[in-house]
Design an enzyme around this catalytic site. Structure first.
Site, PDB file in Angstrom:
ATOM      1  N   LEU A  70      41.604 -37.429  -2.620  1.00 23.59           N
ATOM      2  CA  LEU A  70      40.534 -38.190  -2.455  1.00 23.59           C
ATOM      3  C   LEU A  70      40.903 -39.615  -2.245  1.00 23.59           C
ATOM      4  CD1 LEU A  70      37.801 -37.098  -4.814  1.00 23.59           C
ATOM      5  CD2 LEU A  70      38.211 -36.672  -2.741  1.00 23.59           C
ATOM      6  N   ARG A 128      40.382 -30.876  11.192  1.00 23.52           N
ATOM      7  CA  ARG A 128      39.639 -30.845  12.331  1.00 23.52           C
ATOM      8  C   ARG A 128      38.680 -30.264  12.734  1.00 23.52           C
ATOM      9  NH1 ARG A 128      42.472 -26.331  16.507  1.00 23.52           N
ATOM     10  NH2 ARG A 128      41.991 -27.532  18.526  1.00 23.52           N
ATOM     11  N   ASP A 166      57.282 -36.436 -14.683  1.00 24.71           N
ATOM     12  CA  ASP A 166      57.380 -36.469 -13.371  1.00 24.71           C
ATOM     13  C   ASP A 166      56.560 -37.346 -12.509  1.00 24.71           C
ATOM     14  OD1 ASP A 166      59.911 -35.303 -13.625  1.00 24.71           O
ATOM     15  OD2 ASP A 166      59.084 -33.345 -12.874  1.00 24.71           O
ATOM     16  N   LEU A 167      55.112 -37.182 -12.863  1.00 23.62           N
ATOM     17  CA  LEU A 167      54.009 -37.770 -12.267  1.00 23.62           C
ATOM     18  C   LEU A 167      54.049 -39.362 -12.356  1.00 23.62           C
ATOM     19  CD1 LEU A 167      51.684 -37.090 -10.317  1.00 23.62           C
ATOM     20  CD2 LEU A 167      50.199 -37.149 -12.321  1.00 23.62           C
ATOM     21  N   TRP A 170      11.897   0.331   2.068  1.00 22.14           N
ATOM     22  CA  TRP A 170      11.162   0.612   0.964  1.00 22.14           C
ATOM     23  C   TRP A 170      12.068   0.305   0.036  1.00 22.14           C
ATOM     24  CZ3 TRP A 170       6.001   2.171   1.529  1.00 22.14           C
ATOM     25  CH2 TRP A 170       5.753   2.624   2.884  1.00 22.14           C
ATOM     26  N   LYS A 172      43.883 -39.881  -0.458  1.00 24.10           N
ATOM     27  CA  LYS A 172      44.522 -40.161   0.951  1.00 24.10           C
ATOM     28  C   LYS A 172      43.892 -40.655   2.037  1.00 24.10           C
ATOM     29  CE  LYS A 172      47.998 -36.744  -0.140  1.00 24.10           C
ATOM     30  NZ  LYS A 172      49.475 -37.182  -0.058  1.00 24.10           N
ATOM     31  N   HIS A 190      41.809 -29.903  -3.880  1.00 22.56           N
ATOM     32  CA  HIS A 190      41.767 -30.701  -2.433  1.00 22.56           C
ATOM     33  C   HIS A 190      41.094 -30.363  -1.250  1.00 22.56           C
ATOM     34  CE1 HIS A 190      45.156 -31.985  -4.853  1.00 22.56           C
ATOM     35  NE2 HIS A 190      46.169 -30.969  -4.521  1.00 22.56           N
TER      36      HIS A 190
END
Length: 790
Positions: free
Chosen positions: A206, A370, A36-37, A616, A208, A267
Site C-alpha cells: 500500500l 494491468r 532484518d526489516l 424440483w 508502493k 499484497h
C-alpha cells in the site's frame, strides 16, 4: 539537555526556519530494532520522517528496542544508524546535520519484562518534564514475529500508554494470522488491549507508489474512466508479482505460509480492492475509503479448488530438507507459484476475470497491475497508413507498473488510443516513451508514460502516513477478516494438493502458462514426466473405480473426476428423457455435496437441455427461500443464475405460506404433492439426486422419522436433529418411484457411515438411506475415494 541541544544546533545551521510553537512531542518506539526489516527499511523510513517533519513543530525521540542486552544491542543498533544513506535529493549539508541530530535523539532499550516497559515509560515522562514539552503521541512499531504481539500489547497497555490527550499508534507487520480462525483469535487478543483506531496493520504494498496512486488516478480521471471502468469494456485484469529469487533461507516461513498467504492474500488482494471498489465521494475521508473497500471484498465470489493452479520449483524440497533437517522421504506440498482466477459479483465487474499471479524462481523480477480493455474496432486499412500510436485497433490498456522489470521504476502507463490521463504535476511527471523498449508487446512510445517526480521507498510512505494518522493506507480488523474469509476455503481445499514441479528461471518455458476454461484455471501444457517426483502419489495415477455397492452400480474416483462423471451422467439421463417424452424432471437434494455438481453443470455443460428441464427439490429447510440456509438459495446461487431454464420450470418447495414457515394447516406438503402429480407422469421423476448424512439420513428423512419412511404420503414435514429443525421432504415411497436415483457421497467425514451402510440390510427406520430402492428404476452410487477408502 538532549532535546534542547538538538533543537539549538539545527537553528544555528539553518535546518529550522524558526522555532515554531511546539505542537507536542512524539516518541517513536521500534520493537525489533536490530532485526532484518529494521536494518533494511524501518530505520531509513524513520530517518526520512524526521527529515520531512523536523520543521513541523513536533519534537521527536526514537527508541530502538529488542530482547538483546543493553550494550550489544546498542552497538548493533548504532552500527545501522551510522550507515543510513542520505536521499539523493537532499542537500549534503542539511542531511549531515539532521543525521547527527537523529543519532542524538535515538537510544536503545532492552524490552524483555514488564518492568522494562515501566522504565521506558518513566524515561519518556521524565524527559518531557525536564524539557517542558507536552506529549502529542507515541508510535510503537512491532517489527517482531506475530507470536510476540499479545505479550508486548499487554505490557504497552498496562504500563506504557501515553497520558490522556495524547494518541497511541501501534503498527503491526504481517502475517496477521494463518487462516480465518487464527486471524480472528489474534484480532480478539489485540482488541482487548487496543482500540481499532490505534492499530495500523502494515501491508507495504500500500506504500508502493504505483499501487498507492490507483485510487487517486481513478478519482482524477473519472471523466474518462466512468464510461469504461466496467464489465462491458474491461476484458481482463492481471495483478502480478514475479520474483527470480527462490525460498532458500526462508523455507521455515514458507513451509508454514506458502505463496498464497505470503503474497496473494495481502499484497495482490489490496491492489485488487483499489481496482474493484466503488469510489467514495471524498477520497480524503479514510472511513469512506475503508467502507468501500470492505464492500468490494464482500462482493468477491467464493474460490474453489479449480480457481487456482499451483507450482513448486524443483529444488524447493531439497532446500526444505537441508534447512529444516527433514528426512529424504519428506514430501512438501507447499506452493511457491500460484495463479488464481477471481471474480466479483458486483454489478460493475460481474464476469470480468481478475488473474492474480505470483511465484518464486521465475524468469524475471517485476510487479504490475494491468487493466486490458476490450477492443471492438476493426481497421480495414493497413496500420502503415495510420498514426500507429493512436490506432483504435491496437490493444488498449492501463498499467500501474509497481517496479523492477524492463522499466525498473514505478510508472503509470496509458495507451495513447485510450485517453491522455490527468496526473498530479507535483508528484508525477510525463516521460518520453522509448520506441525500442516494449511493454506487453507494444513500443513504450505507444503509451502515455508517467514516473514519480521523487521515488520513495514504500516504508517511508507508510511511516509518513502513520505519523499523519492516515488509516486508509492500512488494514482494518474488519477488512482483514473479510480477506481471510475469502482466501481460507481455497487454502483448505488445496492444502494437500501436489503442486506442479517447475525447474526455475528461464527453464520454465511454457510450463507455468495457464488458461481460463469455463471459469476455472488449468495449465496449458502437461507436466513433463522427467519432472515428476516418483515418490509422490499423483491423483492422476488413480483411475476411476466402477464396481458394486449394496448390490447397485458404484462409481468412485477423486472428487473432480467423480463430479465430472456424475455431471456427464446427469446430462445423458436428461437427453434420454427429453428424447422419450419431451421433458426431464430432476429432483435435487440440498446440502454442500451437490454444490460442486451444480457448478460443473453451469460451467461445462452448455448443451444441457435446460429448456426442457423441470427442477424440483428433494427436501427443504423451513426458512425463507432468500435465507442462505435454504436449499433453494444454494441451488439459485450455484446453478439457476448461470443457466437458461424457464422460470415456470423451477419448483421450490412451498415452505413459506401465509407469512409463516411449515405450518401443517397451511397444507404446503399437499400443494407440492399436487404439483408433482399434475406435472410429473405417474409421479415418477426421471432422476432423483440424493446425499448421505453421517447418521444415515437421506433427503430430510432421519432415523426414526415419524413421517416419510412408509405410507401413502408423497411429501412430508420432518424434524431434523440439527438446526434448522423443521424440514419438508419427499417421502421414501415417492423417491422409490423414480426412473433413476443417484446417491452422491463425498469426503473423509463420510467414511464411517459409508462403511456401515455397506454392511447393513434394508433398515430404513435406523438407516433411511438403506430404504432407497427404486421399484422399477436404477440406483447408482457416486462415492469419492475419501468416503470409500478413508
Amino acid at each position: 539537555k538532549m532535546l534542547r541541544r538538538a533543537l539549538c544546533t539545527m537553528l544555528l545551521v539553518g535546518a529550522l526556519p524558526s522555532l515554531a510553537v511546539s505542537q507536542g512531542h512524539i516518541s517513536v518506539v521500534l520493537l525489533g530494532a536490530t532485526g532484518d526489516l529494521a536494518k533494511k527499511y524501518l530505520w531509513q523510513g524513520l530517518f526520512q520522517l524526521y527529515m520531512d517533519q523536523v520543521s513541523s513543530g513536533h519534537s521527536f525521540t526514537f527508541h530502538g528496542a529488542a530482547l538483546t542486552a543493553l550494550e550489544p544491542g546498542q552497538k548493533l543498533m548504532f552500527d545501522v544508524l551510522k550507515n543510513l544513506p542520505c536521499p539523493l535529493d537532499e542537500s549534503p549539508n542539511r542531511c549531515a546535520v539532521l543525521k547527527d541530530q537523529f543519532l542524538k535523539l535515538s537510544q536503545y532499550h532492552q524490552l524483555k519484562t514488564a518492568e522494562n516497559y515501566s522504565v521506558l515509560n518513566r524515561e519518556i515522562e521524565t524527559l518531557l518534564r525536564q524539557e517542558g514539552l507536552k506529549e502529542a503521541g507515541r508510535i510503537f512499531y512491532f517489527s517482531v514475529p506475530p507470536f510476540a504481539y499479545t505479550e508486548i500489547a499487554r505490557h504497552i497497555n498496562s504500563s506504557c500508554r501515553p497520558p490522556p490527550g495524547a494518541w497511541l499508534r501501534v503498527v503491526l507487520e504481517k502475517p496477521f494470522g494463518h487462516d480465518l480462525e487464527s486471524a480472528q483469535q489474534l484480532a480478539a487478543e489485540l482488541k482487548s488491549f487496543f482500540r481499532e483506531e490505534e492499530m495500523y496493520r502494515v501491508d507495504h504494498y500500500l506504500g508502493k507508489q504505483a499501487v498507492a496512486h490507483i485510487l487517486p488516478f481513478r478519482d482524477q480521471n473519472r471523466q474518462f474512466l466512468d464510461p469504461i471502468w466496467n464489465r462491458h469494456h474491461v476484458e481482463r485484469v492481471e495483478i502480478v508479482l514475479k520474483e527470480i529469487v527462490d525460498a532458500k533461507g526462508r523455507t521455515s516461513f514458507y513451509e508454514q505460509y506458502g505463496v498464497i498467504r505470503d503474497v496473494l492474500q495481502n499484497h495482490l488482494t489490496e491492489a485488487l480492492m483499489f481496482l474493484t471498489m466503488e469510489l467514495p465521494g471524498n477520497l480524503s475521508r479514510a472511513e469512506e475509503v475503508l467502507q468501500c473497500k470492505l464492500q468490494a471484498l464482500q462482493a468477491l465470489r467464493g474460490l474453489e479448488k479449480q480457481s487456482a493452479v499451483l507450482g513448486q520449483y524443483q529444488a524447493y524440497a531439497s532446500h526444505v530438507r537441508e534447512e529444516l533437517q527433514k528426512g529424504q522421504d519428506y514430501v512438501s506440498t507447499t506452493p511457491t507459484f500460484a495463479g488464481v482466477l477471481v471474480h466479483s459479483d458486483s454489478l460493475r465487474w460481474e464476469g470480468v476475470p481478475f488473474l492474480l499471479t505470483s511465484g518464486k524462481a521465475l524468469d524475471e523480477r517485476v510487479g504490475y497491475v494491468r487493466v486490458l480493455f476490450k477492443n471492438r474496432a476493426y481497421c480495414t486499412q493497413s496500420e502503415a497508413l495510420r498514426d500507429a500510436g493512436h490506432s483504435q485497433c491496437k490493444p488498449k490498456q492501463i498499467v500501474f507498473y509497481i517496479g523492477h522489470g524492463a522499466l525498473n521504476t514505478p510508472a503509470v502507463l496509458v495507451s495513447r488510443n485510450l485517453f491522455r490521463p490527468i496526473m498530479p504535476e507535483g508528484s508525477w511527471r510525463e516521460v518520453a516513451g522509448q520506441p525500442e523498449l516494449h511493454i506487453f508487446g507494444q513500443p513504450l512510445s505507444e503509451y502515455y508514460v508517467y514516473n514519480p517526480v521523487k521515488e520513495r521507498d514504500a516504508y517511508s510512505v507508510l511511516i509518513s502516513n502513520i505519523y499523519h494518522g492516515r488509516k486508509d493506507f492500512f488494514i482494518t480488523t474488519e477488512n482483514l477478516l473479510a480477506s481471510w474469509a475469502f482466501w481460507t476455503p481455497l487454502l483448505s481445499s488445496v492444502s494437500h494438493q501436489a503442486p506442479r514441479l517447475y525447474p526455475g528461471g528461464v527453464e520454465n518455458q511454457h510450463l507455468l502458462d495457464f488458461e481460463m476454461v469455463s471459469g476455472e484455471l488449468a495449465f496449458t501444457v502437461a507436466e513433463p514426466a522427467e519432472l515428476l517426483n516418483t515418490d509422490r502419489a499423483m491423483p492422476s495415477e488413480y483411475k476411476m473405480i466402477q464396481s458394486k455397492f449394496r448390490q447397485s452400480p458404484l462409481v468412485s474416483a477423486w472428487p473432480e473426476v467423480l463430479i465430472s462423471q456424475l455431471a456427464s451422467d446427469v446430462e445423458k439421463t436428461a437427453n434420454r428423457a427429453v428424447a422419450r417424452s419431451g421433458q426431464f424432471h430432476l429432483a435435487l437434494s440440498g446440502g454442500s455435496s451437490p454444490v460442486a455438481l451444480f457448478q460443473r453443470l453451469a460451467r461445462h455443460h452448455y448443451d444441457f437441455p435446460w429448456r426442457h428441464t423441470h427442477l424440483w427439490l428433494v427436501d427443504e429447510r423451513c426458512v425463507p427461500l432468500t435465507d442462505p440456509e435454504s436449499n433453494f438459495f444454494s441451488l439459485h446461487s450455484h446453478l439457476l443464475q448461470s443457466i437458461r431454464v424457464p422460470y415456470f420450470n423451477v419448483h421450490p418447495m412451498p415452505v413459506h405460506l401465509n407469512q409463516r414457515l411449515c405450518v401443517e394447516e397451511d397444507g404446503g406438503t399437499e400443494l407440492y404433492a399436487k404439483e408433482i402429480a399434475a406435472l410429473v407422469a405417474n409421479a415418477s421423476f426421471d432422476l432423483v439426486l440424493l446425499g448421505l448424512g453421517t447418521d444415515g439420513h437421506t433427503a430430510s428423512l432421519f432415523p426414526d422419522s415419524e413421517n416419510g419412511l412408509e405410507g401413502a404420503q408423497a411429501v412430508v414435514l420432518t424434524e431434523s436433529p440439527i438446526k434448522p429443525h423443521q424440514r419438508m421432504s419427499l417421502s421414501l415411497p415417492l423417491i422409490n418411484r423414480a426412473q433413476q436415483v443417484f446417491v452422491l457421497v463425498m469426503g473423509k467425514g463420510k467414511h464411517d457411515v459409508t462403511t456401515q451402510i455397506s454392511r447393513v440390510g434394508r433398515e430404513p427406520r435406523k438407516w433411511p438411506i438403506s430404504g432407497v430402492s427404486p421399484s422399477s428404476g436404477q440406483l447408482v452410487w457416486y462415492v469419492d475415494y475419501e468416503a470409500l477408502l478413508g
